[in-house]
Design a protein around this motif. Structure first.
Motif, PDB file in Angstrom:
ATOM      1  N   ALA A 182       0.157 -11.298 -11.857  1.00 55.39           N
ATOM      2  CA  ALA A 182       0.357 -12.306 -12.890  1.00 55.39           C
ATOM      3  C   ALA A 182       1.599 -13.149 -12.641  1.00 55.39           C
ATOM      4  O   ALA A 182       1.638 -14.338 -12.979  1.00 55.39           O
ATOM      5  N   THR A 183       2.620 -12.550 -12.039  1.00 58.06           N
ATOM      6  CA  THR A 183       3.887 -13.257 -11.822  1.00 58.06           C
ATOM      7  C   THR A 183       3.996 -13.854 -10.428  1.00 58.06           C
ATOM      8  O   THR A 183       4.994 -14.515 -10.115  1.00 58.06           O
ATOM      9  N   GLY A 184       3.010 -13.589  -9.566  1.00 60.03           N
ATOM     10  CA  GLY A 184       3.064 -14.107  -8.205  1.00 60.03           C
ATOM     11  C   GLY A 184       3.925 -13.295  -7.265  1.00 60.03           C
ATOM     12  O   GLY A 184       4.220 -13.729  -6.153  1.00 60.03           O
ATOM     13  N   ALA A 185       4.339 -12.104  -7.683  1.00 65.52           N
ATOM     14  CA  ALA A 185       5.156 -11.231  -6.831  1.00 65.52           C
ATOM     15  C   ALA A 185       4.263 -10.528  -5.807  1.00 65.52           C
ATOM     16  O   ALA A 185       3.025 -10.592  -5.866  1.00 65.52           O
ATOM     17  N   ASP A 186       4.914  -9.845  -4.850  1.00 65.29           N
ATOM     18  CA  ASP A 186       4.178  -9.123  -3.815  1.00 65.29           C
ATOM     19  C   ASP A 186       3.575  -7.847  -4.417  1.00 65.29           C
ATOM     20  O   ASP A 186       4.303  -6.934  -4.818  1.00 65.29           O
ATOM     21  N   ALA A 187       2.255  -7.787  -4.473  1.00 68.97           N
ATOM     22  CA  ALA A 187       1.562  -6.634  -5.071  1.00 68.97           C
ATOM     23  C   ALA A 187       1.030  -5.666  -4.024  1.00 68.97           C
ATOM     24  O   ALA A 187       0.349  -4.696  -4.370  1.00 68.97           O
ATOM     25  N   ASN A 188       1.347  -5.873  -2.761  1.00 72.29           N
ATOM     26  CA  ASN A 188       0.712  -5.099  -1.692  1.00 72.29           C
ATOM     27  C   ASN A 188       1.022  -3.611  -1.767  1.00 72.29           C
ATOM     28  O   ASN A 188       0.138  -2.772  -1.585  1.00 72.29           O
ATOM     29  N   ASP A 189       2.290  -3.257  -2.002  1.00 71.62           N
ATOM     30  CA  ASP A 189       2.635  -1.835  -2.084  1.00 71.62           C
ATOM     31  C   ASP A 189       1.926  -1.168  -3.250  1.00 71.62           C
ATOM     32  O   ASP A 189       1.445  -0.027  -3.137  1.00 71.62           O
ATOM     33  N   ALA A 190       1.856  -1.875  -4.374  1.00 70.48           N
ATOM     34  CA  ALA A 190       1.159  -1.332  -5.543  1.00 70.48           C
ATOM     35  C   ALA A 190      -0.336  -1.183  -5.264  1.00 70.48           C
ATOM     36  O   ALA A 190      -0.972  -0.210  -5.708  1.00 70.48           O
ATOM     37  N   LEU A 191      -0.912  -2.127  -4.516  1.00 77.36           N
ATOM     38  CA  LEU A 191      -2.326  -2.033  -4.156  1.00 77.36           C
ATOM     39  C   LEU A 191      -2.580  -0.833  -3.258  1.00 77.36           C
ATOM     40  O   LEU A 191      -3.592  -0.134  -3.419  1.00 77.36           O
ATOM     41  N   ASP A 192      -1.676  -0.597  -2.294  1.00 78.01           N
ATOM     42  CA  ASP A 192      -1.806   0.582  -1.435  1.00 78.01           C
ATOM     43  C   ASP A 192      -1.765   1.863  -2.256  1.00 78.01           C
ATOM     44  O   ASP A 192      -2.571   2.784  -2.062  1.00 78.01           O
ATOM     45  N   GLU A 193      -0.808   1.926  -3.182  1.00 81.57           N
ATOM     46  CA  GLU A 193      -0.668   3.113  -4.019  1.00 81.57           C
ATOM     47  C   GLU A 193      -1.918   3.324  -4.875  1.00 81.57           C
ATOM     48  O   GLU A 193      -2.416   4.446  -5.013  1.00 81.57           O
ATOM     49  N   ARG A 194      -2.436   2.246  -5.435  1.00 78.78           N
ATOM     50  CA  ARG A 194      -3.619   2.366  -6.288  1.00 78.78           C
ATOM     51  C   ARG A 194      -4.837   2.824  -5.488  1.00 78.78           C
ATOM     52  O   ARG A 194      -5.583   3.702  -5.929  1.00 78.78           O
ATOM     53  N   ASP A 195      -5.034   2.249  -4.302  1.00 78.44           N
ATOM     54  CA  ASP A 195      -6.169   2.663  -3.468  1.00 78.44           C
ATOM     55  C   ASP A 195      -6.047   4.126  -3.038  1.00 78.44           C
ATOM     56  O   ASP A 195      -7.047   4.850  -2.967  1.00 78.44           O
ATOM     57  N   ALA A 196      -4.809   4.548  -2.742  1.00 82.20           N
ATOM     58  CA  ALA A 196      -4.602   5.945  -2.349  1.00 82.20           C
ATOM     59  C   ALA A 196      -4.969   6.886  -3.491  1.00 82.20           C
ATOM     60  O   ALA A 196      -5.557   7.956  -3.270  1.00 82.20           O
ATOM     61  N   LEU A 197      -4.649   6.487  -4.710  1.00 82.20           N
ATOM     62  CA  LEU A 197      -4.992   7.314  -5.868  1.00 82.20           C
ATOM     63  C   LEU A 197      -6.502   7.377  -6.073  1.00 82.20           C
ATOM     64  O   LEU A 197      -7.050   8.427  -6.426  1.00 82.20           O
ATOM     65  N   VAL A 198      -7.191   6.270  -5.827  1.00 82.90           N
ATOM     66  CA  VAL A 198      -8.650   6.267  -5.951  1.00 82.90           C
ATOM     67  C   VAL A 198      -9.262   7.233  -4.936  1.00 82.90           C
ATOM     68  O   VAL A 198     -10.217   7.967  -5.241  1.00 82.90           O
TER      69      VAL A 198
END
Length: 490
Positions: A182-198
């Motif tokens: 939403a803020t245009g920040a780098d979401a890549n690390d959060a995406l990696d973490e979320r996929d790992a949890l899935v």
């Protein structure tokens, strides 16, 4: 090109090279991290020259979905195979030396020998010893089978706790992704973490994920369509059972109030360990327990005493049993009906066990008193022993819940029971190999598409180095020109 524009170009080169080098270094540092997805610094050109437009993540949604599904399928199959292999181990090694089929065969050999030499007390004692081995093996297998069910119940509880914990962590990671998007920040690390949890969630329960909206919000469902996560985690509940016996029915697992189905079949439909543990606890182990209980009932029935003319009320003979309160019984169990836990309570009648008892009562009858004595003609007669031996292969009805109720007699039932278990183990093993191979291949494709190649990153690093050298050469040229200009001005 003016000096100002040349200086701007050099600065752009250094900025771009620095960012690219940082991204490549991070890729190299995470080359062995299976949950890391490769990044790329994308260069775009505009009115102010070249610049880094974004740090792109090499995600692949179709491959990710396939990886999640393959993980669930493979983990479910491996969990079931481990449980079935543990049940198989109760029967001994490769020769199944502790199985009822093998022990009854050995017992019948001694029984034949005793019939041939009915006055040999040593052989009679061997028959009683073989009978006790058979009863003890049924007791042990039944008790340990319930321990396996209890362990599966404990694993279910642990799985549920882990799943709730992972869903809570998923909420945090998902919120980080939404906020960064939403803020245009780098979401890549959060995406990696979320996929790992899935991926970890998929090891416990089959999961389907969907991304919605402009902020990359993700929702999770089980493969049966039950909501696992939508804005907030849904409750996964389970109440463990303190102890197990053959009549115990384990509690179910509920996801968002919906009962989770157990897996089915040797090539199990279970996705994730949770459904496989439920299948082991509620289907496979209870069915094998039913078979053991029917084998125990068959032994009691085959050696029941009915008197000289066979018309007296049948009473337990060589094999008897205790009720759930521990009291020894004399009534023969009803035909074709499972008595839960009978295999754990069968025993050899103390009346025939030396030194207090005598094997002669097996040979002659009379375990239940004088009216049941058959052999009155002397110790050399083995007709009653032959009758008992024949009873083991005479027609007998069995409960359909054994899943092998078409067995014509007790000998066939014991053989079919081992065949049933071995068939499940064999099918589960071959299915495990197939599903594991599929998972391995899927992970290889996913890794080659989204993972880090050191060769590629090192090659890119050399290109960045050349770009940096070009920038330094341009800056050096600008410096010389500035010095020349200042010299002319002075």
């Amino acid at each position: 090109m003016s000096l100002a524009s040349a200086l701007s170009t050099a600065q752009s080169i250094f900025n771009n090279s620095g960012t690219q080098a940082s991204v490549v270094s991070k890729n190299i540092a995470n080359a062995q991290n299976p949950d890391y997805v490769r990044r790329s610094a994308l260069v775009v050109t505009g009115g102010n020259g070249a610049m880094i437009g974004e740090i792109a993540r090499a995600g692949n949604s179709p491959l990710m979905r396939q990886t999640i599904e393959s993980t669930s399928i493979a983990v479910g199959q491996r969990t079931l195979l481990n449980g079935v292999s543990e049940i198989k181990s109760l029967m001994g090694g490769n020769n199944n030396e502790f199985s009822p089929a093998v022990l009854i065969a050995n017992f019948r050999t001694n029984l034949d020998a005793f019939s041939a030499k009915a006055n040999d007390s040593g052989i009679g004692i061997a028959v009683i010893s073989g009978a006790r081995d058979l009863a003890t093996a049924l007791n042990t297998a039944s008790d340990k089978l319930q321990l396996i069910r209890k362990d599966a119940d404990d694993q279910i509880k642990q799985n549920v706790n882990d799943l709730n914990s992972l869903l809570a962590k998923f909420e945090v990671a998902n919120n980080r992704v939404k906020n960064a998007s939403a803020t245009g920040a780098d979401a890549n690390d959060a995406l990696d973490e979320r996929d790992a949890l899935v991926k970890k969630i998929s090891e416990i329960v089959g999961v389907t994920s969907y991304t919605r909206g402009d902020n990359n919000d993700m929702v999770l469902y089980t493969t049966d369509g039950v909501t696992l996560f939508e804005a907030v985690p849904r409750k996964v509940t389970f109440e463990a059972t303190i102890g197990y016996d053959a009549s115990t029915v384990g509690n179910g697992v509920y996801i968002d109030g919906v009962l989770l189905k157990a897996g089915d079949g040797a090539s199990t439909t279970a996705k994730g360990s949770l459904q496989a543990h439920l299948q082991l606890r509620d289907k496979i182990a209870p069915t094998f327990q039913n078979q053991l209980d029917e084998i125990a009932r068959g032994l009691i029935t085959a050696f029941a005493e009915t008197g000289p003319t066979g018309t007296l009320t049948p009473k337990t003979g060589l094999f008897t049993f205790r009720d759930t309160s521990g009291v020894q019984q004399s009534d023969v169990p009803p035909v074709g009906t499972i008595i839960p836990g009978l295999a754990s309570r069968i025993l050899v009648n103390p009346v025939v066990v030396p030194p207090a008892g005598s094997p002669d009562k097996l040979r002659d009858g009379g375990i239940n008193g004088g009216p049941y004595v058959v052999n009155t003609g002397g110790s050399s007669y083995g007709a009653l022993l032959d009758k008992y031996n024949e009873n083991l292969s005479n027609p007998m009805a069995f409960d359909s819940r054994t899943e092998i109720s078409d067995a014509p007699n007790l000998i066939s039932l014991t053989a079919d029971s081992m065949g049933w278990l071995e068939q499940i183990r064999s099918t589960a093993t071959s299915s495990d190999e197939t599903k594991t191979a599929l998972l391995t291949r899927t992970l290889e494709v996913f890794s080659s598409t989204t993972g880090v190649s050191l060769d590629e990153e090192l090659s890119l690093l050399l290109d960045i180095e050349q770009s940096y050298k070009a920038g330094t050469k341009l800056l050096s040229t600008i410096d010389e020109m500035m010095e020349a200009l200042l010299a002319m001005a002075s």
